[in-house]
Design a protein around this motif. Structure first.
Motif, PDB file in Angstrom:
ATOM      1  N   GLN A 158       0.606  -0.822   0.253  1.00 27.45           N
ATOM      2  CA  GLN A 158       0.282   0.126   0.003  1.00 27.45           C
ATOM      3  C   GLN A 158       0.943   0.920  -0.083  1.00 27.45           C
ATOM      4  N   PHE A 159       1.792   1.238   0.483  1.00 25.30           N
ATOM      5  CA  PHE A 159       2.425   2.440   0.877  1.00 25.30           C
ATOM      6  C   PHE A 159       3.630   2.697  -0.831  1.00 25.30           C
ATOM      7  N   THR A 160       4.394   0.986  -1.382  1.00 23.40           N
ATOM      8  CA  THR A 160       5.228   1.903  -2.036  1.00 23.40           C
ATOM      9  C   THR A 160       4.529   1.894  -3.445  1.00 23.40           C
ATOM     10  N   ALA A 161       2.990   1.667  -3.567  1.00 22.03           N
ATOM     11  CA  ALA A 161       2.804   1.378  -5.499  1.00 22.03           C
ATOM     12  C   ALA A 161       2.163   2.716  -6.050  1.00 22.03           C
ATOM     13  N   PRO A 162       2.146   3.689  -4.848  1.00 19.29           N
ATOM     14  CA  PRO A 162       2.029   5.133  -5.827  1.00 19.29           C
ATOM     15  C   PRO A 162       3.352   5.565  -5.915  1.00 19.29           C
ATOM     16  N   ILE A 163       4.413   4.665  -5.362  1.00 18.62           N
ATOM     17  CA  ILE A 163       5.793   5.585  -5.309  1.00 18.62           C
ATOM     18  C   ILE A 163       6.243   4.694  -6.963  1.00 18.62           C
ATOM     19  N   ARG A 164       6.006   3.682  -6.761  1.00 11.17           N
ATOM     20  CA  ARG A 164       6.170   2.516  -8.085  1.00 11.17           C
ATOM     21  C   ARG A 164       5.791   2.801  -9.040  1.00 11.17           C
ATOM     22  N   GLU A 165       4.434   3.796  -8.916  1.00 10.88           N
ATOM     23  CA  GLU A 165       3.484   4.518 -10.506  1.00 10.88           C
ATOM     24  C   GLU A 165       4.416   5.872 -10.991  1.00 10.88           C
ATOM     25  N   ARG A 166       4.815   5.979  -9.779  1.00  9.67           N
ATOM     26  CA  ARG A 166       5.104   7.099 -10.336  1.00  9.67           C
ATOM     27  C   ARG A 166       6.836   6.985 -10.913  1.00  9.67           C
ATOM     28  N   ILE A 167       7.440   6.009 -10.312  1.00  8.24           N
ATOM     29  CA  ILE A 167       9.263   5.832 -10.867  1.00  8.24           C
ATOM     30  C   ILE A 167       8.552   5.241 -12.249  1.00  8.24           C
ATOM     31  N   LEU A 168       8.352   4.084 -12.683  1.00 11.07           N
ATOM     32  CA  LEU A 168       7.386   3.996 -14.136  1.00 11.07           C
ATOM     33  C   LEU A 168       7.186   5.464 -15.074  1.00 11.07           C
ATOM     34  N   GLU A 169       6.591   6.333 -14.461  1.00  9.60           N
ATOM     35  CA  GLU A 169       6.363   7.558 -15.161  1.00  9.60           C
ATOM     36  C   GLU A 169       7.453   8.345 -15.258  1.00  9.60           C
ATOM     37  N   ILE A 170       8.284   8.549 -14.741  1.00 10.93           N
ATOM     38  CA  ILE A 170       9.647   9.366 -14.512  1.00 10.93           C
ATOM     39  C   ILE A 170      10.609   8.760 -15.213  1.00 10.93           C
ATOM     40  N   GLN A 171      10.397   7.790 -15.342  1.00  4.36           N
ATOM     41  CA  GLN A 171      11.715   6.361 -16.158  1.00  4.36           C
ATOM     42  C   GLN A 171      11.316   6.902 -17.702  1.00  4.36           C
ATOM     43  N   SER A 172      10.235   7.254 -17.899  1.00  6.66           N
ATOM     44  CA  SER A 172      10.021   7.429 -19.945  1.00  6.66           C
ATOM     45  C   SER A 172       9.716   8.336 -19.727  1.00  6.66           C
ATOM     46  N   ASP A 173      10.647   9.479 -18.753  1.00  9.27           N
ATOM     47  CA  ASP A 173      10.519  10.797 -19.753  1.00  9.27           C
ATOM     48  C   ASP A 173      11.920  11.816 -19.531  1.00  9.27           C
ATOM     49  N   ASP A 174      12.560  10.835 -20.278  1.00  9.79           N
ATOM     50  CA  ASP A 174      14.149  11.384 -20.541  1.00  9.79           C
ATOM     51  C   ASP A 174      14.241  12.828 -20.437  1.00  9.79           C
ATOM     52  N   ALA A 175      13.292  13.458 -21.803  1.00 14.35           N
ATOM     53  CA  ALA A 175      13.562  14.584 -21.041  1.00 14.35           C
ATOM     54  C   ALA A 175      12.946  15.352 -20.201  1.00 14.35           C
ATOM     55  N   TYR A 176      12.468  15.160 -19.549  1.00 17.97           N
ATOM     56  CA  TYR A 176      11.983  15.372 -18.132  1.00 17.97           C
ATOM     57  C   TYR A 176      13.472  15.545 -17.255  1.00 17.97           C
ATOM     58  N   LEU A 177      13.865  13.870 -17.625  1.00 16.29           N
ATOM     59  CA  LEU A 177      15.004  14.035 -16.515  1.00 16.29           C
ATOM     60  C   LEU A 177      16.754  14.838 -17.040  1.00 16.29           C
ATOM     61  N   ALA A 178      16.804  14.972 -18.163  1.00 11.68           N
ATOM     62  CA  ALA A 178      17.167  15.915 -19.369  1.00 11.68           C
ATOM     63  C   ALA A 178      17.628  17.006 -18.207  1.00 11.68           C
ATOM     64  N   LYS A 179      16.108  17.771 -18.035  1.00  8.99           N
ATOM     65  CA  LYS A 179      16.374  19.373 -17.817  1.00  8.99           C
ATOM     66  C   LYS A 179      16.446  19.006 -16.145  1.00  8.99           C
ATOM     67  N   VAL A 180      16.039  17.688 -15.475  1.00  8.14           N
ATOM     68  CA  VAL A 180      16.519  18.303 -13.915  1.00  8.14           C
ATOM     69  C   VAL A 180      17.803  18.095 -13.661  1.00  8.14           C
ATOM     70  N   VAL A 181      18.445  16.838 -14.544  1.00 11.08           N
ATOM     71  CA  VAL A 181      19.699  17.295 -13.637  1.00 11.08           C
ATOM     72  C   VAL A 181      21.118  18.447 -14.644  1.00 11.08           C
ATOM     73  N   SER A 182      20.681  18.798 -15.546  1.00 13.07           N
ATOM     74  CA  SER A 182      20.974  20.110 -16.193  1.00 13.07           C
ATOM     75  C   SER A 182      21.199  21.203 -14.682  1.00 13.07           C
ATOM     76  N   MET A 183      19.825  21.541 -14.698  1.00 15.77           N
ATOM     77  CA  MET A 183      19.690  22.836 -13.380  1.00 15.77           C
ATOM     78  C   MET A 183      19.747  22.080 -12.367  1.00 15.77           C
ATOM     79  N   GLY A 184      20.132  21.155 -11.751  1.00 17.61           N
ATOM     80  CA  GLY A 184      20.932  20.442 -10.533  1.00 17.61           C
ATOM     81  C   GLY A 184      22.638  20.758 -10.726  1.00 17.61           C
ATOM     82  N   ALA A 185      23.230  20.332 -12.127  1.00 20.65           N
ATOM     83  CA  ALA A 185      24.236  20.545 -12.194  1.00 20.65           C
ATOM     84  C   ALA A 185      25.144  21.324 -12.105  1.00 20.65           C
ATOM     85  N   GLU A 186      23.790  22.781 -12.673  1.00 18.69           N
ATOM     86  CA  GLU A 186      24.348  24.324 -12.625  1.00 18.69           C
ATOM     87  C   GLU A 186      24.083  24.808 -11.525  1.00 18.69           C
ATOM     88  N   LYS A 187      22.719  24.725 -10.577  1.00 20.55           N
ATOM     89  CA  LYS A 187      22.720  24.857  -8.777  1.00 20.55           C
ATOM     90  C   LYS A 187      24.414  24.574  -8.011  1.00 20.55           C
TER      91      LYS A 187
END
Ligand code: TYM
Length: 330
Positions: free
Chosen positions: A280-309
């Protein structure tokens, strides 16, 4: 004075309940209260020689899992360690003031020698120096970690203090391990032994599906059951109660503890309850993991923003450190 928080997670596999309850749960809360730096420790993962084909996939998993847990890259600084070259230079500088004897005596190093005797590399020996560098490069005061990292934080404090002493400065603050709980947390594994860990094969991952979680929990080690009223549970059973304490409601924990005390416990029922609560605790997290993992453009944005800061803070520290050590421009 502004409090700076930093913590990292090695990209050696999927995140598990130990990582979540030992560390990430605090990160999620701290990001709204402090200036926070959280990162994926991919250089640290090299000590176990990951296959080149897995390295990037592991970083991607850990990053997606951080985000799925609620780390907000707009609120904190979330980055990948190897995107910050300043860390590598500062690691070189910090290594000059770390002594072989003290590094050889660290518990984690001794454990690694036992676990991977064929690969006792220098990176393992100087692991606490890299970790201290991660912390000191942002001049962090608070380091949210689980109990297993306590000695490494102590080393970071020592290296920072030593630098200050050698150069007659108070440049580095003293970082301390932090948790919202009373003490640093240690989540046990399912095999009756010490802690849940990526390499111990005793972990429940945040990305595990319901069936996998159920199978893992049902296989958890137990004993033949209590023989006397109110007896203290042995470690294997106490470990299951500890897992329940993080995943289930206090009423559920109290119910099963009472059943144990009355010698009426049925481990099968306890495990079914525990697995249902974890799912019950992990199911919604797992769902979000799968969603985020398929969004390469978002991940690329996150890491470049993070590296800059992260590089703004890291390069400012490195400029100061070079200056303090005595490097001068021609
Ligand atoms: P790592 O990747 O092994 O674990 C990440 C975080 O999860 C916590 N943790 C646990 N807490 C409680 N119970 C458990 N069973 C459990 N297993 C893991 C760890 O304490 C940690 O907080 N060396 C670090 C990564 C690192 C780092 C840093 C951390 C690199 N540089 C600088 C803090 C600051 C590591 O390997 O954690």
């Amino acid at each position: 004075m502004q409090q700076i928080v930093l913590s990292g997670i090695r990209s050696t596999g999927n995140l598990h309940l130990g990582n979540y309850f030992g560390a990430i749960k605090s990160f999620v809360r701290m990001q709204h209260e402090y200036n926070c730096y959280f990162f994926v420790a991919d250089w640290h993962s090299l000590t176990t020689h990951p296959h080149p084909g897995d390295l990037h996939a592991n970083v991607k998993s850990v990053l997606s899992e951080y985000l799925a847990c609620g780390i907000d890259p707009e609120v904190c600084t979330l980055y990948v360690q190897s995107d910050i070259p300043e860390i590598a230079e500062m690691y070189l500088l910090m290594n000059m003031n770390a002594y072989i004897g003290e590094l050889e005596r660290t518990t984690t190093f001794k454990e690694k020698i036992r676990k991977q005797p064929d690969n006792v590399n220098a990176g393992l020996l100087t692991y606490p120096v890299l970790m201290a560098t991660d912390i000191l490069i942002h001049k962090a005061n608070k380091v949210p970690v689980g109990k297993d990292q306590e000695q490494n934080i102590e080393m970071a404090r020592r290296f920072g203090k030593r630098f200050n002493q050698i150069y007659g400065t108070d440049y580095f603050p003293e970082p301390e391990g932090f948790t919202y709980a009373k003490n640093l947390v240690k989540i046990p594994g399912l095999d009756g032994s010490g802690k849940m860990g990526k390499s111990e094969g005793n972990a429940i991952n945040l990305a595990d599906d319901a069936k996998t979680i159920h199978q893992k929990v049902m296989k958890a080690v137990t004993d033949a059951g209590p023989t006397e009223m109110n007896q203290t549970p042995p470690e294997v059973i106490e470990n299951l109660f500890k897992l329940m304490e993080v995943a289930s409601t206090p009423e559920t924990v109290a119910f099963y503890r009472e059943q144990y005390a009355k010698c009426q416990i049925r481990y099968g029922d306890l495990k079914k309850q525990l697995s249902a609560d974890i799912i019950q605790f992990t199911a919604p997290i797992r769902e979000r993991i799968l969603e985020i993992q398929s969004d390469d453009a978002y991940l690329a944005k996150v890491v470049s923003m993070g590296a800059e800061k992260a590089r703004i803070s890291a390069s400012a520290t490195l400029i100061d450190v070079r200056e303090i050590i005595g490097f001068r421009k021609f």
